[in-house]
Write a protein that holds these residues in place. Structure first.
Motif, PDB file in Angstrom:
ATOM      1  N   LYS A 106       0.863  -1.193   0.000  1.00  0.00           N
ATOM      2  CA  LYS A 106       0.000   0.000   0.000  1.00  0.00           C
ATOM      3  C   LYS A 106       0.895   1.237   0.000  1.00  0.00           C
ATOM      4  CE  LYS A 106      -3.305  -2.645   2.599  1.00  0.00           C
ATOM      5  NZ  LYS A 106      -3.836  -2.957   3.909  1.00  0.00           N
ATOM      6  N   PRO A 107       1.469   1.570  -1.155  1.00  0.00           N
ATOM      7  CA  PRO A 107       2.479   2.629  -1.191  1.00  0.00           C
ATOM      8  C   PRO A 107       2.000   3.990  -0.690  1.00  0.00           C
ATOM      9  CG  PRO A 107       1.909   1.920  -3.412  1.00  0.00           C
ATOM     10  CD  PRO A 107       1.241   0.975  -2.473  1.00  0.00           C
ATOM     11  N   ASP A 108       0.757   4.353  -0.925  1.00  0.00           N
ATOM     12  CA  ASP A 108       0.271   5.648  -0.444  1.00  0.00           C
ATOM     13  C   ASP A 108       0.239   5.679   1.082  1.00  0.00           C
ATOM     14  OD1 ASP A 108      -0.026   6.572  -3.031  1.00  0.00           O
ATOM     15  OD2 ASP A 108      -2.183   6.148  -3.120  1.00  0.00           O
ATOM     16  N   ALA A 109      -0.257   4.611   1.684  1.00  0.00           N
ATOM     17  CA  ALA A 109      -0.296   4.520   3.148  1.00  0.00           C
ATOM     18  C   ALA A 109       1.125   4.455   3.713  1.00  0.00           C
ATOM     19  CB  ALA A 109      -1.104   3.305   3.583  1.00  0.00           C
ATOM     20  N   ALA A 110       2.011   3.717   3.046  1.00  0.00           N
ATOM     21  CA  ALA A 110       3.391   3.586   3.508  1.00  0.00           C
ATOM     22  C   ALA A 110       4.099   4.940   3.492  1.00  0.00           C
ATOM     23  CB  ALA A 110       4.140   2.584   2.635  1.00  0.00           C
ATOM     24  N   ARG A 111       3.908   5.697   2.419  1.00  0.00           N
ATOM     25  CA  ARG A 111       4.540   7.012   2.320  1.00  0.00           C
ATOM     26  C   ARG A 111       4.025   7.940   3.418  1.00  0.00           C
ATOM     27  NH1 ARG A 111       7.375   7.836  -1.394  1.00  0.00           N
ATOM     28  NH2 ARG A 111       7.390   8.696  -3.409  1.00  0.00           N
ATOM     29  N   LEU A 112       2.752   7.873   3.655  1.00  0.00           N
ATOM     30  CA  LEU A 112       2.158   8.715   4.679  1.00  0.00           C
ATOM     31  C   LEU A 112       2.683   8.332   6.064  1.00  0.00           C
ATOM     32  CD1 LEU A 112       0.240  10.979   5.374  1.00  0.00           C
ATOM     33  CD2 LEU A 112      -1.632   9.336   5.305  1.00  0.00           C
ATOM     34  N   MET A 113       2.814   7.045   6.327  1.00  0.00           N
ATOM     35  CA  MET A 113       3.358   6.590   7.601  1.00  0.00           C
ATOM     36  C   MET A 113       4.779   7.112   7.780  1.00  0.00           C
ATOM     37  SD  MET A 113       5.526   4.179   9.204  1.00  0.00           S
ATOM     38  CE  MET A 113       5.931   3.270   7.748  1.00  0.00           C
TER      39      MET A 113
END
Length: 151
Positions: A106-113
């Protein structure tokens, strides 16, 4: 508008945008990854002492980015992750990275984290090299370029 007022406004807008993005990913997996990342950053010097725990808990409870989550769940999970570091620093790091790794697909969630962890690392005004190295390790584990975060 003065330069300082302009900077404050832009910082407020960025914080608001981050909080709105976090709300999109409101789920247990994302919260756990954020908390594990917070613990990793707190343990960057080799241990999480009581002052760091208090600082981290206060930040989590007051953070616009994380207040969308139930505080009791956040604290309970942070304590669970922190206990792994108390047992053994390397085991704590490995277990925290395992939780964070669940966001790999989940790259969008990972970047946000990672952005949340960067905010936590710089919360005390000193985003030191050890904290940056931990976040770089998270980025490697998530297959995200750390350069995207100025690291």
């Amino acid at each position: 508008m003065s330069f300082l007022d302009s900077l404050k406004q832009k910082a407020g807008e960025a914080r608001s945008k981050l909080a709105n993005e976090v709300s999109k990913f409101r789920n247990r997996e994302f919260m756990e990854a954020c908390v594990a990342g917070c613990a990793l950053v707190a343990a960057a010097d080799g241990s999480i002492d009581s002052a760091e725990k208090q600082k981290m808990m206060k930040f989590i409870q007051q953070s616009d980015e994380l207040k969308v989550f139930d505080t009791k769940d956040v604290i309970a999970f942070f304590n669970k992750v922190a206990e792994n570091f108390e047992f053994d620093n390397e085991i704590g790091k490995a277990e925290a990275l395992k939780v964070i790794g669940k966001l790999r697909s989940k790259p969008d969630a990972a970047r946000l984290m990672v952005r949340v962890c960067c905010a936590i690392g710089s919360a005390d005004g000193n985003f030191d090299d050890k904290e940056k190295q931990i976040i770089q390790a998270m980025c490697r584990d998530l297959n995200i370029p750390s350069d995207d975060f100025g690291l």
